[in-house]
Write an enzyme that holds these catalytic residues in place. Structure first.
Site, short mmCIF file in Angstrom:
data_model
loop_
_atom_site.label_atom_id
_atom_site.label_comp_id
_atom_site.label_asym_id
_atom_site.label_seq_id
_atom_site.Cartn_x
_atom_site.Cartn_y
_atom_site.Cartn_z
N ASP A 21 0.83 -1.21 0.00
CA ASP A 21 0.00 0.00 0.00
C ASP A 21 0.87 1.26 0.00
O ASP A 21 0.51 2.28 -0.61
CB ASP A 21 -0.90 -0.03 1.24
CG ASP A 21 -2.03 0.98 1.17
OD1 ASP A 21 -2.27 1.54 0.09
OD2 ASP A 21 -2.68 1.22 2.20
N HIS A 213 -7.90 -0.21 9.27
CA HIS A 213 -6.90 0.34 8.35
C HIS A 213 -7.17 1.85 8.26
O HIS A 213 -7.97 2.29 7.44
CB HIS A 213 -7.07 -0.35 6.99
CG HIS A 213 -6.07 0.04 5.96
ND1 HIS A 213 -5.06 -0.80 5.54
CD2 HIS A 213 -5.91 1.17 5.24
CE1 HIS A 213 -4.34 -0.20 4.60
NE2 HIS A 213 -4.85 1.01 4.40
N HIS A 215 -6.22 5.81 7.77
CA HIS A 215 -5.30 6.74 7.12
C HIS A 215 -5.21 8.00 7.96
O HIS A 215 -6.19 8.41 8.59
CB HIS A 215 -5.77 7.06 5.71
CG HIS A 215 -5.38 6.01 4.72
ND1 HIS A 215 -5.17 6.26 3.38
CD2 HIS A 215 -5.13 4.70 4.88
CE1 HIS A 215 -4.82 5.15 2.76
NE2 HIS A 215 -4.80 4.18 3.64
N CYS A 246 -3.13 8.45 -0.44
CA CYS A 246 -4.34 7.96 -1.08
C CYS A 246 -4.59 8.81 -2.30
O CYS A 246 -4.70 10.02 -2.19
CB CYS A 246 -5.53 8.05 -0.15
SG CYS A 246 -7.08 7.74 -1.01
#
Lengths: 304, 304
Positions: A21, A213, A215, A246
């Protein structure tokens, strides 16, 4: 100082996503030998789950086009789990060829993101995943799922917790062993984290199939993690050095930094198995390779 | 999305420290007219408590040598509280001359920091503050206290919560109306925050005399704030744009950013009175004046 707090788990599994990621969001392609060393250093720092790469088509993620080569070069250690992202049956073929034992699929919690990211409706995504999960399970693989946009969606705004829970429920029913609630755009706050977890439990899911998860786009990742831990979640996704952003959020900051998570877990006396000094050393080394400082507060404070 | 969480207060007072704690740590002296505009913009953004400056001797804090001039130029608004840091009787004289109605004193939770910062023992600091507090109260002023190094101390390591509570207790007994638990080096974690607050309550202090002042050096500030809110604390110190560092911690990151706090409070549906867009606008403007980006995640995400 180790000061436990009430109502928190004794042990947490850190699901490290930096190599996948994190690096898939880098502008420049990182050389395969750097990726191999990165993963090896992370394993050496005590992280037991390392998402290694992705078999998404190189046209979409050129940064990870070297997935097969990477897995070939990687000295996979005993006791370390190296899941790999797999989008479809072609990806599964490649993962099986590479001897992968654990895959992850990437689902959407919202209609709009399913269309934009997968070119499917929310419902159709399950038809796409179903044969992948079935065949992977038949080959003895474990399958994790991401539920992305589980808090906010850049097109739809806030996402109903019950909708997220329903998506998670279908993924578990399909054969996934775990799903990770992805706050892809980072807008979630602690009460919202609790509400999504509560909705999953209300949908009949045991809390131990959940991972989170977060951010850190709006600085909320660690506070949300604390709220999730209080709800009994014991798997937390994080990215060494805070690598990754992202593409759907206008910000340089991305994943929760593993080091910032480890600092909190250490302070709370929650076991996790990682060595903070080695993590900071690894992220400092990686930041040099990438040519810019880590966004992790802990890395910045300790790298001196 | 507003999703309240259980056991949190309905309303929080943001004690904004950017103009004092933030700017005193800037390498370059900010022009007085910029400071005046900064404070005026913060008031316009709805913040009702703005620590404006400090009457510490200019030899020690040249960045705030313009304190009297600043207060003279500032259009102090009705309904906005402008406390000023005052280290000693000479500082109090200057604060009284400037028509200040609320002062803050800066105490230490540890022996070593009392010696290094105040050139006093831990006990002697109270003898130094006592006449200041007494005279200020006699003049009708309110006195807030900081208890610095309330979590960790760079020389002594972790600080016993009971010791912090004892210092706070003496400050309240002396006539202070509130004290702020300062995690000056930013090492604290949520269980530690709870333990310090619990120790204060165990020392007979009502939770509403407590404020918290977390530094984000290790990324823990917002998670610690969440823990403090759960313990009933309703005053949170923060710095617009995350301005300020700590000269005793080796890091560029300092105070909890007001915007990151506001994002969390908004998400939790906790009232605070500030306007996030105006705050971000103000911090973006200030970052341009200072010539570097704000460390606030929210400012970075929204300023784009």
């Amino acid at each position: 100082m180790h000061v436990p707090a009430e109502g928190l788990p004794e042990r947490v599994t850190i699901y490290e996503v930096g190599a996948r990621d994190g690096l898939q969001n880098e502008k420049n392609v990182v050389p395969v030998e750097v990726k191999v060393e990165f993963l090896d250093r992370l394993a050496g720092a005590g992280l037991a789950v390392l998402e290694a790469t992705s078999f998404v088509h190189p046209k979409w993620v050129p940064q990870l086009a070297d997935a097969a080569d990477l897995l070939d070069r990687l000295d996979r250690r005993d006791g370390v789990d190296y899941p790999v992202l797999v989008p479809n049956e072609r990806g599964l073929d490649r993962a099986l060829d590479a001897g992968v034992q654990h895959i992850a699929i990437f689902a959407s919690a919202t209609e709009t993101f399913a269309r934009k990211n997968l070119n499917r409706t929310l419902d159709e995504q399950f038809a796409m995943f179903s044969p992948v999960v079935k065949r992977a399970r038949g080959e003895g693989l474990r399958v994790r799922a991401y539920v992305s946009m589980a808090f906010g969606d850049p097109w739809e705004g806030a996402v109903a917790p019950a909708q997220v829970a329903a998506v998670g429920r279908r993924l578990i029913d399909m054969g996934c062993w775990q799903f990770s609630l992805g706050d892809t755009i980072g807008t979630g706050t602690p009460g919202h984290a609790e509400a999504v977890i509560d909705a999953c439990v209300a949908a009949g899911l045991p809390v131990d199939v959940l991972a989170v998860h977060f951010h850190d786009t709006y600085g909320q990742a660690l506070a949300n993690t604390l709220a999730a831990l209080r709800r009994g979640v014991t798997t937390v996704d994080a990215s060494a050095g805070g690598l990754g952003g992202c593409p759907y959020a206008e910000s340089a900051t991305g994943n929760l930094a593993t080091e910032d998570l480890v600092w909190m877990l250490d302070g709370l006396g929650i076991a996790h198995g990682a060595d903070l000094d080695k993590l900071v050393e690894t992220s400092t080394w990686m930041a040099e390779r990438l040519g810019r400082p880590s966004p992790s507060r802990v890395v910045r404070a300790l790298a001196g």
